[in-house]
Design a protein around this motif. Structure first.
Motif, PDB file in Angstrom:
ATOM      1  N   SER A 140     -49.659 -25.682   2.619  1.00 35.28           N
ATOM      2  CA  SER A 140     -51.033 -25.299   2.300  1.00 35.28           C
ATOM      3  C   SER A 140     -51.057 -24.150   1.310  1.00 35.28           C
ATOM      4  CB  SER A 140     -51.772 -24.897   3.581  1.00 35.28           C
ATOM      5  OG  SER A 140     -51.846 -25.969   4.491  1.00 35.28           O
ATOM      6  N   ALA A 141     -50.121 -23.208   1.473  1.00 36.74           N
ATOM      7  CA  ALA A 141     -50.049 -22.079   0.543  1.00 36.74           C
ATOM      8  C   ALA A 141     -49.687 -22.554  -0.861  1.00 36.74           C
ATOM      9  CB  ALA A 141     -49.021 -21.060   1.039  1.00 36.74           C
ATOM     10  N   GLY A 156     -43.337 -16.224   2.073  1.00 40.62           N
ATOM     11  CA  GLY A 156     -41.908 -15.993   2.239  1.00 40.62           C
ATOM     12  C   GLY A 156     -41.566 -15.538   3.642  1.00 40.62           C
ATOM     13  N   VAL A 157     -42.427 -14.690   4.228  1.00 39.23           N
ATOM     14  CA  VAL A 157     -42.204 -14.197   5.586  1.00 39.23           C
ATOM     15  C   VAL A 157     -42.339 -15.340   6.587  1.00 39.23           C
ATOM     16  CG1 VAL A 157     -43.026 -12.595   7.344  1.00 39.23           C
ATOM     17  CG2 VAL A 157     -43.012 -11.918   4.942  1.00 39.23           C
ATOM     18  N   VAL A 158     -43.334 -16.210   6.379  1.00 39.84           N
ATOM     19  CA  VAL A 158     -43.548 -17.345   7.283  1.00 39.84           C
ATOM     20  C   VAL A 158     -42.347 -18.277   7.280  1.00 39.84           C
ATOM     21  CG1 VAL A 158     -44.937 -19.437   7.614  1.00 39.84           C
ATOM     22  CG2 VAL A 158     -46.052 -17.269   7.163  1.00 39.84           C
ATOM     23  N   ALA A 172     -44.859  -4.532   7.207  1.00 40.74           N
ATOM     24  CA  ALA A 172     -45.948  -4.306   6.249  1.00 40.74           C
ATOM     25  C   ALA A 172     -46.313  -5.602   5.537  1.00 40.74           C
ATOM     26  CB  ALA A 172     -45.538  -3.243   5.234  1.00 40.74           C
ATOM     27  N   ALA A 173     -45.293  -6.400   5.188  1.00 36.11           N
ATOM     28  CA  ALA A 173     -45.560  -7.673   4.519  1.00 36.11           C
ATOM     29  C   ALA A 173     -46.364  -8.611   5.409  1.00 36.11           C
ATOM     30  CB  ALA A 173     -44.237  -8.323   4.115  1.00 36.11           C
ATOM     31  N   LEU A 174     -46.014  -8.652   6.700  1.00 30.87           N
ATOM     32  CA  LEU A 174     -46.773  -9.463   7.645  1.00 30.87           C
ATOM     33  C   LEU A 174     -48.212  -8.986   7.765  1.00 30.87           C
ATOM     34  CD1 LEU A 174     -44.199  -9.957  10.539  1.00 30.87           C
ATOM     35  CD2 LEU A 174     -45.322 -11.786   9.284  1.00 30.87           C
ATOM     36  N   SER A 175     -48.419  -7.685   7.704  1.00 29.58           N
ATOM     37  CA  SER A 175     -49.749  -7.124   7.884  1.00 29.58           C
ATOM     38  C   SER A 175     -50.631  -7.287   6.648  1.00 29.58           C
ATOM     39  CB  SER A 175     -49.641  -5.624   8.220  1.00 29.58           C
ATOM     40  OG  SER A 175     -48.875  -5.441   9.388  1.00 29.58           O
ATOM     41  N   ILE A 176     -50.020  -7.451   5.478  1.00 31.38           N
ATOM     42  CA  ILE A 176     -50.790  -7.550   4.233  1.00 31.38           C
ATOM     43  C   ILE A 176     -51.743  -8.734   4.284  1.00 31.38           C
ATOM     44  CG2 ILE A 176     -50.545  -8.197   1.798  1.00 31.38           C
ATOM     45  CD1 ILE A 176     -48.179  -6.254   1.678  1.00 31.38           C
ATOM     46  N   GLY A 187     -37.588 -17.366  -3.078  1.00 32.69           N
ATOM     47  CA  GLY A 187     -37.232 -16.015  -3.505  1.00 32.69           C
ATOM     48  C   GLY A 187     -37.810 -14.949  -2.587  1.00 32.69           C
ATOM     49  N   MET A 188     -39.047 -15.165  -2.151  1.00 32.72           N
ATOM     50  CA  MET A 188     -39.674 -14.208  -1.237  1.00 32.72           C
ATOM     51  C   MET A 188     -38.981 -14.213   0.121  1.00 32.72           C
ATOM     52  SD  MET A 188     -41.923 -12.516  -2.825  1.00 32.72           S
ATOM     53  CE  MET A 188     -42.511 -11.667  -1.354  1.00 32.72           C
ATOM     54  N   ALA A 189     -38.478 -15.371   0.543  1.00 34.62           N
ATOM     55  CA  ALA A 189     -37.717 -15.432   1.796  1.00 34.62           C
ATOM     56  C   ALA A 189     -36.454 -14.580   1.695  1.00 34.62           C
ATOM     57  CB  ALA A 189     -37.365 -16.877   2.137  1.00 34.62           C
ATOM     58  N   TYR A 190     -35.791 -14.641   0.537  1.00 37.36           N
ATOM     59  CA  TYR A 190     -34.597 -13.809   0.342  1.00 37.36           C
ATOM     60  C   TYR A 190     -34.974 -12.328   0.342  1.00 37.36           C
ATOM     61  CZ  TYR A 190     -30.582 -11.550  -1.771  1.00 37.36           C
ATOM     62  OH  TYR A 190     -29.532 -10.698  -2.009  1.00 37.36           O
ATOM     63  N   ILE A 191     -36.060 -11.994  -0.361  1.00 35.81           N
ATOM     64  CA  ILE A 191     -36.509 -10.594  -0.384  1.00 35.81           C
ATOM     65  C   ILE A 191     -36.848 -10.132   1.025  1.00 35.81           C
ATOM     66  CG2 ILE A 191     -38.353  -9.067  -1.193  1.00 35.81           C
ATOM     67  CD1 ILE A 191     -38.429 -10.718  -3.770  1.00 35.81           C
ATOM     68  N   SER A 192     -37.463 -11.034   1.830  1.00 37.60           N
ATOM     69  CA  SER A 192     -37.797 -10.684   3.210  1.00 37.60           C
ATOM     70  C   SER A 192     -36.554 -10.321   4.006  1.00 37.60           C
ATOM     71  CB  SER A 192     -38.516 -11.857   3.890  1.00 37.60           C
ATOM     72  OG  SER A 192     -39.740 -12.143   3.257  1.00 37.60           O
ATOM     73  N   SER A 193     -35.439 -11.004   3.713  1.00 35.96           N
ATOM     74  CA  SER A 193     -34.199 -10.712   4.432  1.00 35.96           C
ATOM     75  C   SER A 193     -33.668  -9.331   4.113  1.00 35.96           C
ATOM     76  CB  SER A 193     -33.140 -11.763   4.103  1.00 35.96           C
ATOM     77  OG  SER A 193     -32.699 -11.628   2.759  1.00 35.96           O
ATOM     78  N   GLN A 194     -34.079  -8.763   2.974  1.00 36.64           N
ATOM     79  CA  GLN A 194     -33.612  -7.444   2.567  1.00 36.64           C
ATOM     80  C   GLN A 194     -34.611  -6.336   2.889  1.00 36.64           C
ATOM     81  OE1 GLN A 194     -30.459  -7.380   1.263  1.00 36.64           O
ATOM     82  NE2 GLN A 194     -30.510  -9.597   1.611  1.00 36.64           N
TER      83      GLN A 194
END
Length: 638
Positions: A369-370, A158-160, A426-430, A412-419
């Motif tokens: 790929s994901a 989602g972050v990507v 932290a999400a990027l680092s996970i 959905g994760m892209a939307y969550i990333s926006s919030q």
């Protein structure tokens, strides 16, 4: 001898997302849409070619008939995301070419997978990398590894998708959610319908677009500032050409040792055991083709790294001659490249669109790929073992539904990333935090015959706890420290637009500031050592628990899941030295290629042609007294 790099680049606050300096022309939109149409066309071609005659093997593994070149380009594209295309030139622009030494880790980071992981995985005839964990340990370890991987990729994809779209929106005015939805839907359709073969061939096309887009920026930019020789001279005068920093301190963000050796573990976690890459190795026509594809990634990675570094240097020299506007000077660092490209190519219609196509090719290749790897592990590791009665048609339909489902989850994760705001870092680092423990889990099983299932599970949990403790602790500490004025030797990592700017670890130690102590010192560990530290934690804890619980005594050991490290090392010695060593002799040496594969059984053992199971039994010979237990092979009737 260490050479200090100038780090006087200003630390810039994030810019306002509502301020726009450049817009796309009609030609730029046509070029960008052409990328999406061609990517979708390639995927649909492979989807409808032979429709109705597809098998699960064709959908998930490309029928194991891919040649080495498309596999190599797909391996390259998988983790060459838009985040890297934007981030590496920005790193070079601000702090110099020290990051280029990361290329030194590519040799071992690709040689080890080619000669250790690929032979083991390929000869076991796997579909999911986590099948290995059941063959080596048991089903519980397999499920733990699979769930860890799913968590890692779901957070990351989602972050990507969101972060590059946000940066593009801030610089060009390109509609944020239109780009997110378009990319997500296009990627989901061709991945779900076309399977792995569609993903690999679209990766090939998108890799060529990435190369072309970056090459255009280098050629036009260097020509405008007076050529590459002038670029090098100006960058040298301003301290942007870095020497070799031989400081062994692992708490310094970038040194030669950190980049060249800490980076090896990061590469192993990506190219050695990550399902997205392992799946491509296993789709190769032969084991030799899989190994050659891994070799072919090395020069491609070096070329990509050099091109990114050149873009960063050209951008630095360009802004020495054509100073930034006020708006650009206030932008987040990850927006620098887009501002530079829009400035540089604004009078050349179509070329800004080509670079944006390059940027989104990185996103498409990573996200597809994901989707494909997540659908594969969910099907093979979580569904099929429990519902083996599925017919081929049902399995194909379910695999496509899973790919569609993960596509919707990505949106959905892209939307969550926006919030998320500050939590986005932290999400990027996970992604990096989880890769190390998974690498340690596979190494524990492959290199240590005494490791058992309890040791593997406890070791993985210990590695994950250590990874999140240090990773999250570092982020929280740095977020707190950015409230104070930043000293000139602190590097700033800023996420696009209205997202938070997070001050990361120091590039060079300061003589005026006291070094952190205690936990603060641990939290300042360079991010490139995370994989090494966390994988080592898994191995050490796993071995201790295994020894305390009796090792493999009384348990079955599949000999083909073990890589014979000691025999391989002894084989490199002179014959006179080899005779002094009593090496374990495996009935199935990994150096011998076999034309057929043994049947995999649910209990993790191999079934040979005489219907016998291979078991590992400790040898009680007096010749080995005082040494660690030696496993010999014993056959028992089924």
């Amino acid at each position: 001898m260490s050479v200090v790099v100038s780090t006087s680049a200003p630390l810039l606050p994030a810019s306002d997302t509502n301020t726009v300096t450049s817009t796309f022309s009609l030609v730029d939109y046509v070029v960008f849409v052409l990328l999406l149409v061609l990517s979708l066309a390639i995927g649909l071609y492979h989807a409808f070619r032979g429709w109705g005659r597809h098998t699960v093997g064709q959908l998930l593994m490309a029928d194991r008939k891919m040649s080495c070149l498309p596999v190599a380009l797909s391996l390259l594209a998988t983790f060459q995301s838009a985040v890297a295309i934007l981030g590496v030139p920005s790193e070079i622009y601000r702090f110099g070419t020290q990051y280029w030494f990361l290329g030194c880790c590519y040799f071992l980071g690709l040689l080890i997978p080619a000669h250790v992981f690929i032979p083991v995985f390929y000869r076991l005839h796997l579909t999911s990398a986590y099948e290995y964990l059941e063959l080596r340990f048991n089903k519980a370890v397999r499920v733990c590894g699979t769930l860890t991987f799913i968590f890692q990729m779901v957070i990351y994809m989602g972050v990507v998708l969101y972060a590059p779209s946000l940066a593009l929106n801030a610089v060009t005015g390109f509609d944020l959610w239109l780009s997110v939805l378009t990319l997500g839907i296009v990627c989901t359709v061709y991945t779900a319908l076309g399977g792995l073969k569609a993903v690999i061939w679209t990766d090939v096309f998108q890799t060529l677009v990435m190369f072309l887009g970056q090459l255009v920026v280098i050629i036009v930019g260097s020509a405008k500032v007076g050529g590459l020789r002038h670029v090098w001279e100006v960058a040298s005068q301003h301290g942007r050409i870095s020497g070799i920093v031989l400081d062994p301190d692992p708490f310094v963000r970038h040194t030669f040792w950190t980049l060249a050796f800490g980076g090896v573990f990061m590469m192993l976690s990506l190219y050695g055991v990550n399902q997205a890459q392992v799946q491509r190795y296993l789709s190769s026509r032969t084991e030799k083709a899989a190994v050659l594809s891994c070799y072919a990634v090395f020069p491609c990675q070096q070329l990509v790294l050099c091109m990114s570094c050149l873009i960063g240097l050209v951008m630095f020299v360009y802004y020495q001659e054509y100073p930034m506007s006020t708006q650009q000077a206030q932008a987040a660092p990850d927006q620098f490249v887009l501002y530079f490209v829009m400035d540089l190519l604004k009078d050349l219609p179509g070329l800004p669109g080509l670079f944006v196509a390059c940027l989104f090719s990185g996103s498409l290749s990573t996200i597809s790929s994901a989707f494909n790897s997540l659908a594969t592990v969910t099907m093979e590791d979580l569904i099929r073992p429990w519902f083996p009665q599925f017919s081929e048609v049902q399995a194909i339909m379910l695999s496509r539904i899973l790919a569609f489902g993960y596509g919707l989850l990505c949106l959905g994760m892209a939307y969550i990333s926006s919030q998320m705001g500050p939590v986005l870092q932290a999400a990027l680092s996970i992604f990096g935090m989880v890769g190390g423990p998974l690498l340690g889990l596979f190494c524990l099983g492959m290199f240590f015959p005494c490791a058992n299932p309890p040791g593997a599970i406890v070791g993985l949990l210990a590695g994950l706890i250590m990874a999140f403790w240090i990773g999250i602790g570092s982020i929280v500490t740095n977020m707190a420290s950015r409230m104070a004025p930043s000293p000139p030797n602190i590097s700033s990592f800023s996420l696009p637009s209205n997202l938070t700017s997070v001050t990361m670890t120091t590039l060079m130690p300061s003589t005026t500031l006291s070094k952190p102590t205690g936990l603060q010192r641990l939290y300042s560990l360079s991010y490139l050592w995370y994989s090494a530290h966390n994988s080592t934690t898994v191995i050490v804890v796993g071995l201790i628990v295994s020894l305390l619980t009796g090792g493999m005594r009384g348990r079955t050991l599949n000999p083909r899941t073990i890589y014979p490290v000691l025999p391989k090392l002894v084989a490199l010695l002179p014959l006179s030295c080899q005779k002094r060593f009593h090496c374990i002799s495996y009935s199935q040496d990994l150096s011998v290629d076999t034309p057929t594969f043994p049947e995999k059984m649910s209990n993790g053992m191999l079934k040979n042609s005489r219907d016998k199971e291979v078991m590992a039994v400790p040898e009680e010979s007096s010749a080995h007294q005082g040494n660690s237990p030696t496993f010999i092979l014993q056959e028992t009737s089924l």
